[in-house]
Design a protein around this motif. Structure first.
Motif, PDB file in Angstrom:
ATOM      1  N   LEU A 139       0.838  -1.210   0.000  1.00 23.78           N
ATOM      2  CA  LEU A 139       0.000   0.000   0.000  1.00 23.78           C
ATOM      3  C   LEU A 139       0.870   1.256   0.000  1.00 23.78           C
ATOM      4  O   LEU A 139       0.636   2.199  -0.763  1.00 23.78           O
ATOM      5  CB  LEU A 139      -0.916   0.005   1.228  1.00 23.78           C
ATOM      6  N   LEU A 140       1.895   1.263   0.859  1.00 21.13           N
ATOM      7  CA  LEU A 140       2.761   2.451   0.976  1.00 21.13           C
ATOM      8  C   LEU A 140       3.438   2.758  -0.357  1.00 21.13           C
ATOM      9  O   LEU A 140       3.581   3.917  -0.752  1.00 21.13           O
ATOM     10  CB  LEU A 140       3.841   2.212   2.035  1.00 21.13           C
ATOM     11  N   LEU A 141       3.842   1.690  -1.062  1.00 20.90           N
ATOM     12  CA  LEU A 141       4.540   1.892  -2.336  1.00 20.90           C
ATOM     13  C   LEU A 141       3.634   2.534  -3.381  1.00 20.90           C
ATOM     14  O   LEU A 141       4.102   3.053  -4.382  1.00 20.90           O
ATOM     15  CB  LEU A 141       5.073   0.558  -2.863  1.00 20.90           C
ATOM     16  N   SER A 142       2.318   2.463  -3.146  1.00 21.92           N
ATOM     17  CA  SER A 142       1.390   3.110  -4.080  1.00 21.92           C
ATOM     18  C   SER A 142       0.780   4.364  -3.476  1.00 21.92           C
ATOM     19  O   SER A 142      -0.343   4.743  -3.822  1.00 21.92           O
ATOM     20  CB  SER A 142       0.300   2.127  -4.483  1.00 21.92           C
ATOM     21  N   ASN A 143       1.528   4.962  -2.553  1.00 21.60           N
ATOM     22  CA  ASN A 143       1.132   6.256  -1.958  1.00 21.60           C
ATOM     23  C   ASN A 143      -0.156   6.215  -1.162  1.00 21.60           C
ATOM     24  O   ASN A 143      -0.897   7.198  -1.133  1.00 21.60           O
ATOM     25  CB  ASN A 143       0.996   7.344  -3.033  1.00 21.60           C
ATOM     26  N   ILE A 144      -0.462   5.089  -0.550  1.00 20.26           N
ATOM     27  CA  ILE A 144      -1.651   5.022   0.314  1.00 20.26           C
ATOM     28  C   ILE A 144      -1.171   5.086   1.769  1.00 20.26           C
ATOM     29  O   ILE A 144      -0.238   4.360   2.157  1.00 20.26           O
ATOM     30  CB  ILE A 144      -2.445   3.724   0.044  1.00 20.26           C
ATOM     31  N   ASP A 180      14.641   8.002  -2.794  1.00 15.43           N
ATOM     32  CA  ASP A 180      13.625   9.055  -2.633  1.00 15.43           C
ATOM     33  C   ASP A 180      12.241   8.472  -2.428  1.00 15.43           C
ATOM     34  O   ASP A 180      11.505   8.851  -1.520  1.00 15.43           O
ATOM     35  CB  ASP A 180      13.563   9.881  -3.942  1.00 15.43           C
ATOM     36  N   LYS A 181      11.909   7.519  -3.326  1.00 12.25           N
ATOM     37  CA  LYS A 181      10.569   6.902  -3.265  1.00 12.25           C
ATOM     38  C   LYS A 181      10.432   6.077  -1.986  1.00 12.25           C
ATOM     39  O   LYS A 181       9.350   6.003  -1.411  1.00 12.25           O
ATOM     40  CB  LYS A 181      10.329   6.034  -4.500  1.00 12.25           C
ATOM     41  N   ALA A 182      11.543   5.463  -1.558  1.00  8.47           N
ATOM     42  CA  ALA A 182      11.510   4.669  -0.332  1.00  8.47           C
ATOM     43  C   ALA A 182      11.188   5.581   0.852  1.00  8.47           C
ATOM     44  O   ALA A 182      10.348   5.262   1.700  1.00  8.47           O
ATOM     45  CB  ALA A 182      12.853   3.977  -0.129  1.00  8.47           C
ATOM     46  N   GLY A 183      11.857   6.744   0.887  1.00 13.99           N
ATOM     47  CA  GLY A 183      11.636   7.703   1.977  1.00 13.99           C
ATOM     48  C   GLY A 183      10.192   8.176   1.982  1.00 13.99           C
ATOM     49  O   GLY A 183       9.534   8.240   3.030  1.00 13.99           O
ATOM     50  N   LYS A 184       9.682   8.455   0.780  1.00 13.53           N
ATOM     51  CA  LYS A 184       8.292   8.945   0.656  1.00 13.53           C
ATOM     52  C   LYS A 184       7.327   7.863   1.167  1.00 13.53           C
ATOM     53  O   LYS A 184       6.401   8.153   1.937  1.00 13.53           O
ATOM     54  CB  LYS A 184       8.032   9.262  -0.825  1.00 13.53           C
ATOM     55  N   ALA A 185       7.568   6.613   0.768  1.00 13.16           N
ATOM     56  CA  ALA A 185       6.673   5.516   1.180  1.00 13.16           C
ATOM     57  C   ALA A 185       6.672   5.391   2.707  1.00 13.16           C
ATOM     58  O   ALA A 185       5.614   5.322   3.338  1.00 13.16           O
ATOM     59  CB  ALA A 185       7.114   4.212   0.526  1.00 13.16           C
ATOM     60  N   LEU A 186       7.857   5.403   3.306  1.00 13.81           N
ATOM     61  CA  LEU A 186       7.920   5.205   4.759  1.00 13.81           C
ATOM     62  C   LEU A 186       7.299   6.364   5.527  1.00 13.81           C
ATOM     63  O   LEU A 186       6.791   6.189   6.638  1.00 13.81           O
ATOM     64  CB  LEU A 186       9.372   4.974   5.192  1.00 13.81           C
ATOM     65  N   SER A 187       7.306   7.554   4.904  1.00  7.59           N
ATOM     66  CA  SER A 187       6.721   8.711   5.600  1.00  7.59           C
ATOM     67  C   SER A 187       5.195   8.566   5.702  1.00  7.59           C
ATOM     68  O   SER A 187       4.552   9.270   6.474  1.00  7.59           O
ATOM     69  CB  SER A 187       7.084  10.009   4.871  1.00  7.59           C
ATOM     70  N   LEU A 188       4.619   7.645   4.938  1.00  8.72           N
ATOM     71  CA  LEU A 188       3.159   7.476   4.970  1.00  8.72           C
ATOM     72  C   LEU A 188       2.719   6.417   5.992  1.00  8.72           C
ATOM     73  O   LEU A 188       1.542   6.106   6.118  1.00  8.72           O
ATOM     74  CB  LEU A 188       2.656   7.055   3.580  1.00  8.72           C
ATOM     75  N   LEU A 189       3.697   5.874   6.709  1.00  5.11           N
ATOM     76  CA  LEU A 189       3.395   4.796   7.669  1.00  5.11           C
ATOM     77  C   LEU A 189       3.327   5.335   9.098  1.00  5.11           C
ATOM     78  O   LEU A 189       4.187   6.107   9.523  1.00  5.11           O
ATOM     79  CB  LEU A 189       4.496   3.730   7.583  1.00  5.11           C
ATOM     80  N   LYS A 190       2.296   4.915   9.838  1.00  2.00           N
ATOM     81  CA  LYS A 190       2.220   5.298  11.252  1.00  2.00           C
ATOM     82  C   LYS A 190       1.839   4.069  12.071  1.00  2.00           C
ATOM     83  O   LYS A 190       0.892   3.351  11.730  1.00  2.00           O
ATOM     84  CB  LYS A 190       1.172   6.400  11.403  1.00  2.00           C
ATOM     85  N   GLY A 191       2.572   3.828  13.129  1.00  2.54           N
ATOM     86  CA  GLY A 191       2.264   2.701  14.003  1.00  2.54           C
ATOM     87  C   GLY A 191       1.323   3.146  15.122  1.00  2.54           C
ATOM     88  O   GLY A 191       1.481   4.246  15.656  1.00  2.54           O
ATOM     89  N   VAL A 192       0.348   2.325  15.465  1.00  7.29           N
ATOM     90  CA  VAL A 192      -0.571   2.667  16.565  1.00  7.29           C
ATOM     91  C   VAL A 192      -0.836   1.426  17.425  1.00  7.29           C
ATOM     92  O   VAL A 192      -0.651   0.291  16.965  1.00  7.29           O
ATOM     93  CB  VAL A 192      -1.931   3.220  16.032  1.00  7.29           C
ATOM     94  N   LEU A 193      -1.270   1.710  18.675  1.00  8.51           N
ATOM     95  CA  LEU A 193      -1.553   0.595  19.579  1.00  8.51           C
ATOM     96  C   LEU A 193      -3.037   0.504  19.938  1.00  8.51           C
ATOM     97  O   LEU A 193      -3.441  -0.408  20.657  1.00  8.51           O
ATOM     98  CB  LEU A 193      -0.715   0.747  20.863  1.00  8.51           C
TER      99      LEU A 193
END
Ligand code: 3HC
Length: 721
Positions: free
Chosen positions: A328-333, A368-381
């Protein structure tokens, strides 16, 4: 309204005839198009007011190549005369050998026959980002309009063989650097620049180059032979069971040794032989079958529009959850990854990071794209942030109570439009949603591991899942570059259900005395990338043991109970995950068969005691293939009979993409139809008389065998859709 197709010609005051192909959506070269091209080129060559010619395609696409539907008609009828004569008559005589210069104005794509027409022109002007390639080998044939001869002469032999054998397309920017494209211009200038180029050739300001006559990029004969030797090695590695790669190299070599025209003639001859091969039949079937999966009755044909999915929550950061998050992250979601405690959450996030880093280190993703993908990830509990997600994908362990309580909770914390998906591979969706009032938005999103790499997405619908939810998930699947296949609800769904006899049959054969490493090797020679035992190692034997009872509950009458997995686990072998299974796994080296496993096998044989007369059963390789794959076909028949898939071809695609069943065999049902339902039925019947219910032919198979019908022929009688 019927779509408008044809070839037009307009002659301008400048003396340039613009010949345009129109055959939406990709301007494929159907028979009327080829006839139209012949007519227009003849006309342009004869007319005194035409000085030069520009060839182009309508609606921003040059051409997606020869009409693949014609291959399918040839396969159905065996009639090769359906293939029009193009290579010499049109491409060599009317185009390349024309006394008037022809320039290709290329936009969007020029693939297969499309690129071959462009290469027969005397120059190519292209817009940026146009896709150029010769993907014919993926259809089991070779380029047939002179591509095997002209591409090496335009880009050099090494690059051409690489592009053709690997069916790798390039963009026009690279084509420009290589010399395949003569000029790169903005789309708005394409026609005017092409006209000008054509007039420049006509007036002698630019060279009049015929690709087939060129030799400047071929190199010496010994250099060419060295490159072709490497190509043969590559072909052996990537396509051991397919004829078209080696045949293509032979054809290229003919042109190098005896000249381009001789190569063109040999190409035409070999092309005709390959069109009728089983490989071409299988691959062409897969081409259309894959596209058919996006047509789902009462979902894609009722005027619904997919809703945007911008933020997805994933519950569970294990192997599957982290893989799905990566895709999902790799497709900007945007992704919320939820775990039950910090330790598991950190593990999940690290897995996503490792997946993405892996892609960067393999050159598949830029930093660049790797950084962008990871910036869209958030961990929650917890569920606090779930209120504005568009979809949740649950990916926790296969525990019914746990999944039921999660879905009950999701119903409370998510908005009413939110899609509630489960990545379960075995549990009934109706049971998962039993305790909710949201059954219309509960759907299965069954990814295959590793989820960021495997392309199949089984979309599992229950009787209650709404058409809108299915459409939305199909759109997400496509956005994340998966091939979604919509299937009905049953234990194992389409792929795992069809293939559950695969491992069982292998265990039965081993217990009958056949060497397990031989079984794996026979099955990999057949074309599956891993034999059943190595596949078991990869999945982990713990999983096999856990899901066994779930299958036994519903399919118990046709299961073979082998103690082998339990014995293996008892000896501390869980498969690749802990370095030992049937094979030994060491970092940096290939899996090695572990001879120590043989004593475990012996113990299993004693317990099952099924060897006839206590002696190992002697079987041929053909029998191994049949004893392992015919039970799979038998289960595929039940899947068809129960309407778990919309059409047999969907099961073919699911088997190719989910189980890596060889695409050149067309998928499991297509292959079975090629072998013959009657033969399969008779073999299974005989096997069931000796070895019992595991091999008993299904009603569906028996019926079709008796009536002389193909397995793919009939629609389901009891649809689960
Ligand atoms: C003699 C020659 O050397 C032999 C040849 O030229 S063989 C043909 C070589 N060309 C190819 O292999 C290209 C095949 N096509 C493709 O790879 C892709 O369709 C594409 C990259 C052109 C476009 O992709 P995309 O935009 O995603 O659209 P896609 O869904 O694949 O195709 C759109 C429609 O065009 C059809 N189509 C695409 N290429 C076609 C072709 N060459 N012939 C007939 N139909 C074709 C598809 O079947 C699909 O039809 P549908 O809407 O009814 O399902």
């Amino acid at each position: 309204m019927a779509k408008k197709i044809g070839v037009t010609m307009e002659v301008g005051n400048d003396g340039v005839a613009v010949i345009t192909i129109t055959n939406p959506p990709v301007n494929s070269l159907a028979s009327p198009i080829i006839a139209g091209l012949k007519e227009k080129f003849q006309d342009a060559n004869q007319r005194n007011d035409v000085k030069a010619i520009v060839l182009t395609g309508n609606n921003g696409r040059f051409s997606g190549g020869f009409d693949i539907n014609v291959f399918q008609q040839v396969h159905k009828t065996g009639d090769l005369s359906l293939m029009p004569e193009v290579s010499v008559e049109l491409v060599c005589n009317l185009m390349e050998d024309s006394r008037k210069p022809v320039v290709a104005a290329v936009e969007g794509l020029a693939l297969g026959g499309g690129l071959e027409l462009a290469m027969a022109c005397h120059a190519r002007v292209a817009a940026p980002k146009a896709q150029l390639g010769l993907p014919e080998l993926t259809l089991g044939v070779i380029p047939g309009f002179g591509g095997t001869q002209r591409l090496p002469r335009l880009v050099g032999l090494a690059k051409a063989t690489d592009m053709i054998l690997l069916s790798k397309s390039i963009l026009s920017e690279e084509g420009h650097k290589l010399g395949l494209v003569d000029a790169l211009v903005p789309p708005g200038d394409l026609l005017s620049a092409s006209r000008k180029w054509a007039l420049d050739i006509a007036d002698g300001r630019k060279p009049f180059l015929r690709s087939l006559h060129r030799t400047d990029k071929i190199g010496s004969l010994s250099e060419a032979r060295a490159i072709l030797k490497n190509s043969r090695q590559l072909a052996k590695k990537i396509a051991p069971n397919m004829p078209q790669h080696h045949a293509c190299i032979e054809v290229i070599e003919e042109g190098i040794v005896h000249g381009g025209y001789s190569g063109v003639l040999k190409e035409a001859e070999v092309f005709k032989q390959l069109v009728l091969s089983d490989t071409a039949k299988g691959l062409v079937h897969v081409f259309f079958a894959q596209r058919a999966t996006s047509k789902v009755p009462n979902v894609t044909d009722v005027g619904l529009k997919p809703r945007p999915i911008k933020k997805v929550a994933i519950i569970g950061g294990g192997l599957m959850g982290s893989g799905i998050a990566t895709a999902l992250l790799l497709s900007n979601i945007r992704v919320l990854l939820k775990e039950i405690n910090t330790e598991y959450l950190m593990k999940g996030i690290k897995s996503v990071e490792a997946n993405i880093k892996g892609l960067v280190s393999r050159g598949k993703l830029t930093q660049d794209k790797a950084g962008k993908a990871l910036s869209l990830l958030k961990g929650v509990l917890d569920y606090t942030e779930f209120k504005d997600v568009d979809m949740v994908i649950e990916a926790v362990i296969e525990n019914i109570q746990l999944k039921q309580s999660i879905f009950k909770e999701l119903e409370k914390v998510c908005s009413p439009h939110c899609i509630l998906a489960s990545n379960t591979s075995t549990i009934d969706l109706d049971v998962i949603g039993e305790k909710t009032n949201s059954k219309d938005r509960i759907v299965g999103a069954h990814f295959f591991s590793p989820a960021h790499l495997m392309t199949l997405l089984e979309i599992v619908r229950s009787k209650n899942t709404s058409a809108q939810v299915i459409l939305d998930l199909m759109a997400v699947g496509k956005a994340i570059k998966k091939v979604p296949v919509v299937v009905g609800n049953c234990i194992g769904f389409a792929v795992n259900r069809t293939f559950f006899p695969y491992a069982q049959a292998a265990h039965m054969l081993t217990n009958l005395g056949v060497d397990l490493f031989r079984i794996d090797s026979v099955i990999t020679s057949f074309g599956l990338p891993l034999g059943p035992f190595q596949l078991g190692d990869l999945a982990g034997h713990g999983i096999g043991l856990a899901v066994g009872p779930i299958y036994a509950k519903v399919y118990g009458d046709r299961m073979f109970n082998s103690p082998l997995t339990e014995l293996l686990l008892k000896s501390g072998r869980n498969g690749k995950i802990n370095g030992r299974g049937f094979y030994i796994y060491e970092k940096g080296s290939k899996p090695k068969p572990d001879p120590q496993v043989l004593s475990i096998v012996e113990e299993s044989r004693k317990l099952t005691n099924i060897m006839p007369g206590g002696k190992p059963r002697s079987v041929s390789d053909k029998e191994i293939v049949e004893m392992i794959l015919f039970p799979v076909v038998n289960e595929a028949c039940r899947v068809l009979d129960e309407g778990v898939v919309i059409r047999a071809a969907d099961l073919d695609i699911a088997s190719v993409l989910g189980m890596s069943f060889p695409s050149y065999r067309g998928g499991i049902v297509f292959w079975a139809d090629m072998v013959g339902p009657k033969y399969i039925y008779e073999r299974l019947k005989r096997l069931s008389e000796t070895y019992g219910g595991f091999f008993k032919p299904s009603r569906y198979l028996e019926e079709r065998a008796m009536k002389g019908m193909l397995l793919s022929e009939s629609q389901s009688s009891r649809s689960r859709m």
